[in-house]
Design a protein around this motif. Structure first.
Motif, PDB file in Angstrom:
ATOM      1  N   ILE A  65     -65.610 -20.164 -37.544  1.00 36.92           N
ATOM      2  CA  ILE A  65     -66.409 -19.113 -36.922  1.00 36.92           C
ATOM      3  C   ILE A  65     -67.793 -19.661 -36.616  1.00 36.92           C
ATOM      4  O   ILE A  65     -68.488 -20.146 -37.515  1.00 36.92           O
ATOM      5  CB  ILE A  65     -66.515 -17.884 -37.854  1.00 36.92           C
ATOM      6  N   ILE A  66     -68.174 -19.578 -35.328  1.00 39.06           N
ATOM      7  CA  ILE A  66     -69.494 -20.072 -34.928  1.00 39.06           C
ATOM      8  C   ILE A  66     -70.351 -18.987 -34.283  1.00 39.06           C
ATOM      9  O   ILE A  66     -71.490 -19.247 -33.920  1.00 39.06           O
ATOM     10  CB  ILE A  66     -69.391 -21.290 -33.984  1.00 39.06           C
ATOM     11  N   GLY A  67     -69.816 -17.777 -34.127  1.00 38.75           N
ATOM     12  CA  GLY A  67     -70.620 -16.716 -33.533  1.00 38.75           C
ATOM     13  C   GLY A  67     -69.783 -15.552 -33.060  1.00 38.75           C
ATOM     14  O   GLY A  67     -68.584 -15.447 -33.371  1.00 38.75           O
ATOM     15  N   MET A  68     -70.437 -14.700 -32.301  1.00 40.92           N
ATOM     16  CA  MET A  68     -69.787 -13.510 -31.766  1.00 40.92           C
ATOM     17  C   MET A  68     -70.259 -13.282 -30.339  1.00 40.92           C
ATOM     18  O   MET A  68     -71.414 -13.550 -30.002  1.00 40.92           O
ATOM     19  CB  MET A  68     -70.119 -12.284 -32.619  1.00 40.92           C
ATOM     20  N   ILE A  69     -69.347 -12.804 -29.509  1.00 39.32           N
ATOM     21  CA  ILE A  69     -69.674 -12.412 -28.143  1.00 39.32           C
ATOM     22  C   ILE A  69     -69.065 -11.038 -27.929  1.00 39.32           C
ATOM     23  O   ILE A  69     -67.967 -10.757 -28.421  1.00 39.32           O
ATOM     24  CB  ILE A  69     -69.177 -13.462 -27.121  1.00 39.32           C
ATOM     25  N   GLN A  70     -69.794 -10.170 -27.263  1.00 38.90           N
ATOM     26  CA  GLN A  70     -69.284  -8.823 -27.045  1.00 38.90           C
ATOM     27  C   GLN A  70     -69.579  -8.377 -25.628  1.00 38.90           C
ATOM     28  O   GLN A  70     -70.448  -8.927 -24.962  1.00 38.90           O
ATOM     29  CB  GLN A  70     -69.876  -7.851 -28.057  1.00 38.90           C
ATOM     30  N   TRP A  71     -68.824  -7.388 -25.203  1.00 46.80           N
ATOM     31  CA  TRP A  71     -69.065  -6.832 -23.878  1.00 46.80           C
ATOM     32  C   TRP A  71     -69.000  -5.312 -23.937  1.00 46.80           C
ATOM     33  O   TRP A  71     -68.436  -4.738 -24.852  1.00 46.80           O
ATOM     34  CB  TRP A  71     -68.107  -7.406 -22.847  1.00 46.80           C
ATOM     35  N   TYR A  72     -69.655  -4.717 -22.958  1.00 45.41           N
ATOM     36  CA  TYR A  72     -69.694  -3.265 -22.806  1.00 45.41           C
ATOM     37  C   TYR A  72     -69.591  -2.996 -21.319  1.00 45.41           C
ATOM     38  O   TYR A  72     -69.701  -3.931 -20.496  1.00 45.41           O
ATOM     39  CB  TYR A  72     -70.994  -2.692 -23.385  1.00 45.41           C
ATOM     40  N   SER A  73     -69.351  -1.755 -20.951  1.00 43.66           N
ATOM     41  CA  SER A  73     -69.199  -1.494 -19.524  1.00 43.66           C
ATOM     42  C   SER A  73     -69.792  -0.156 -19.113  1.00 43.66           C
ATOM     43  O   SER A  73     -69.955   0.744 -19.926  1.00 43.66           O
ATOM     44  CB  SER A  73     -67.719  -1.523 -19.133  1.00 43.66           C
TER      45      SER A  73
END
Length: 170
Positions: A65-73
């Motif tokens: 695990i090196i991070g997190m990415i997220q999206w919204y709309s």
């Protein structure tokens, strides 16, 4: 959500078992300076995972695990677009992993989810993030003055960047 394979990273839906590792990354001084939070980062990340308007992926490199990415709309048909937020462990910065993570998610949002426009909003002084996003095809469209409050309580500018589907650097 689907597991997404990039050239260097894998993006898989964030699970509760990822929270401790993600909170440790968010608690590094470099990330905390950009992603503020309170004392209980684990609780904040857990709450984010419950938000039905946000879709989080854990970023993995070589199964770590090196991070997190997220999206919204925004789903109003007249304004439909998606936005991205990302943080990575400072130990892996400058290795192309952030660019690959953003590109992988952007490709998914354009090709699989049908978004014609994506946005991202780094701090205006975050040159490394801006370089990363530019490599994917994002372009600056304007400075959002006094956009976010920093840890010191002062307001800082943000840079609004967007990408049209045909501008995605594959």
């Amino acid at each position: 959500m689907t597991v997404l394979q990039g050239a260097l990273v894998v993006l898989r839906p964030t699970a509760t078992g990822d929270i401790r590792a993600l909170a440790a990354i968010r608690d590094t001084p470099e990330v905390r300076a950009r992603w503020q939070g309170g004392e209980d980062l684990e609780a904040e990340i857990a709450a984010d995972l419950q938000d039905p308007d946000s879709h989080a992926f854990t970023v993995l490199h070589q199964e770590r695990i090196i991070g997190m990415i997220q999206w919204y709309s925004e789903e109003d048909p007249d304004y439909r677009h998606a936005g991205i937020d990302v943080f990575l462990d400072p130990a892996v910065h400058d290795g192309g992993l952030g660019t690959d993570a953003v590109r992988t998610l952007a490709r998914h949002l354009v090709d699989d989810r049908g978004y014609h426009r994506l946005v991202i909003d780094p701090a205006a002084d975050n040159a490394a993030a801006i370089r990363c996003y530019t490599k994917v095809g994002f372009r600056p469209v304007g400075v959002m003055r006094r956009y976010e409050r920093g840890p010191d309580g002062t307001w800082h500018d943000g840079l609004l960047m967007d990408l049209l589907a045909e501008e995605l650097t594959r």
